[in-house]
Enzyme design. Structure first.
Site, PDB file in Angstrom:
ATOM      1  N   LYS B 101       0.852  -1.188   0.000  1.00  0.00           N
ATOM      2  CA  LYS B 101       0.000   0.000   0.000  1.00  0.00           C
ATOM      3  C   LYS B 101       0.887   1.236   0.000  1.00  0.00           C
ATOM      4  O   LYS B 101       1.684   1.439   0.917  1.00  0.00           O
ATOM      5  CB  LYS B 101      -0.908   0.005   1.236  1.00  0.00           C
ATOM      6  CG  LYS B 101      -1.630   1.342   1.424  1.00  0.00           C
ATOM      7  CD  LYS B 101      -2.515   1.371   2.646  1.00  0.00           C
ATOM      8  CE  LYS B 101      -2.820   2.818   3.023  1.00  0.00           C
ATOM      9  NZ  LYS B 101      -3.728   2.934   4.174  1.00  0.00           N
ATOM     10  N   GLY B 162      -8.442   8.078  10.157  1.00  0.00           N
ATOM     11  CA  GLY B 162      -8.715   8.085  11.589  1.00  0.00           C
ATOM     12  C   GLY B 162      -9.815   9.030  12.029  1.00  0.00           C
ATOM     13  O   GLY B 162     -10.061   9.181  13.222  1.00  0.00           O
ATOM     14  N   THR B 211      -8.837   2.318  12.329  1.00  0.00           N
ATOM     15  CA  THR B 211      -9.302   2.992  13.551  1.00  0.00           C
ATOM     16  C   THR B 211     -10.754   2.665  13.883  1.00  0.00           C
ATOM     17  O   THR B 211     -11.109   2.555  15.061  1.00  0.00           O
ATOM     18  CB  THR B 211      -9.116   4.513  13.396  1.00  0.00           C
ATOM     19  OG1 THR B 211      -7.802   4.770  12.927  1.00  0.00           O
ATOM     20  CG2 THR B 211      -9.311   5.230  14.720  1.00  0.00           C
TER      21      THR B 211
END
Lengths: 66, 260
Positions: B101, B162, B211
């Site tokens: 990634k 997040g 998250t």
């Protein structure tokens, strides 16, 4: 001679190999990867790659992340 | 149902990809990831802590590469050079594994991607043989660029990393999905199960989150909720939803009423 190891100064034997450095830190054989002066050194080169004065070494591992 | 997710030629049953950061401890990490059913999990690359117990559990001991597809990330990289260095180290760590990634960040407050730097890094890494899943803005033009460059998946953000804000721009995500010939996965910004289901209902091929699970009050239970949401959203997408209408349409027949 002196090297920079993960951001810290460290004194090691002259011309120490990466294998010997890792063994002295009980890291040899563990799942880590090594860079010398911002260039990857592959596992197969650990035994032959001798460090030089003022080399900058990074030893990294996988940690949790997103 | 033979509805597999194919990335870089490999098939996966789960369309939920999860990160392994921010958990209370290794035990919670392992339980949440196991419960999520995810087959692709992200990791970060960081300096080995020289002072640590040599026998302390490593993330790859509890989540072994023979069981999971490990997706190393470039979190914390703000330029091409550090991103490329990170992924070369990751490939070595993972015995030549090419899937990764790529994220090149532009700003600490928003963690929005720096797409110019990301493009340069992607180009260099694709040439070097990496299979790049790229984190980018919810911008259809950038998504097209990354696809044409040879990235194996495009991963637009739903909202800042997040933040848990959910999908900020559904129409852009839809446009990216409609144009794409590679898998599109929403990466970042999902807050709860309905956000994940919504991404799948929009036609995304998968969702990557960290998250939303790790920062839930009960992460393992949220991992279970996300697994179901992804499946439900995917099935709803494949089933084809009814058109929304402004006014009512009776569900019971009007014919045959016995009063008039």
């Amino acid at each position: 001679m002196n090297i920079q190891l993960n951001g810290q100064p460290k004194e090691v034997a002259d011309n120490i190999t990466i294998t010997a450095l890792l063994e002295s830190m009980e890291l040899y054989g563990r799942r880590i990867a090594v860079e010398v002066n911002e260039e990857l050194v592959t596992r197969s080169q650990f035994g032959s790659h001798q460090l030089k004065e003022n080399d900058v070494i990074e030893i990294v591992q996988a940690i949790g992340g997103g | 149902m033979t509805d597999k997710l194919t990335i870089a030629g490999k098939q996966y049953n789960s369309r939920l990809l999860v990160g392994t950061g921010k958990y209370k401890d290794m035990d919670e990490t392992q339980q949440a990831i196991e419960t999520s059913g995810a087959e692709i999990i992200t990791i970060a690359v960081r300096r080995t802590n020289m002072g640590q117990d040599a026998n302390a559990a490593n993330i790859l001991d509890i989540l072994p590469p023979d069981k999971y597809t490990i997706l190393p990330n470039t979190a914390g990289c703000y330029d091409v050079k550090t991103a490329v260095r990170t992924l070369k180290l990751a490939r070595e760590l993972l015995d030549g594994h090419n899937l990764c990634k790529l994220e090149v960040l532009g700003d600490e407050k928003t963690l929005f991607p720096d797409v110019m730097q990301t493009l340069k890094a992607a180009e260099e890494l694709v040439k070097d043989g990496f299979d790049i899943m790229v984190y980018t803005n919810d911008d259809p033009i950038m998504a097209r660029e990354f696809e044409q460059m040879g990235c194996v998946a495009v991963m637009p953000l739903a909202a800042p990393i997040g933040s848990g804000l959910g999908i900020r721009n559904k129409l852009n995500i839809m446009t990216i999905v409609e144009n794409a010939n590679v898998p599109v996965l929403v990466d970042a910004g999902v807050g709860t199960a309905s956000d994940a289901a919504q991404a799948m209902e929009l036609g995304c091929d998968g969702v990557l989150m960290n998250t939303a699970i790790a920062a839930a009050q009960k992460p393992v239970m949220m991992a279970s909720a996300m697994k179901k949401a992804i499946q439900a959203g995917r099935e709803a997408y494949l089933a084809g939803r009814m058109p929304a209408k402004r006014f009512a349409s009776a569900s019971s027949p009007v014919d045959g009423l016995f009063f008039s």
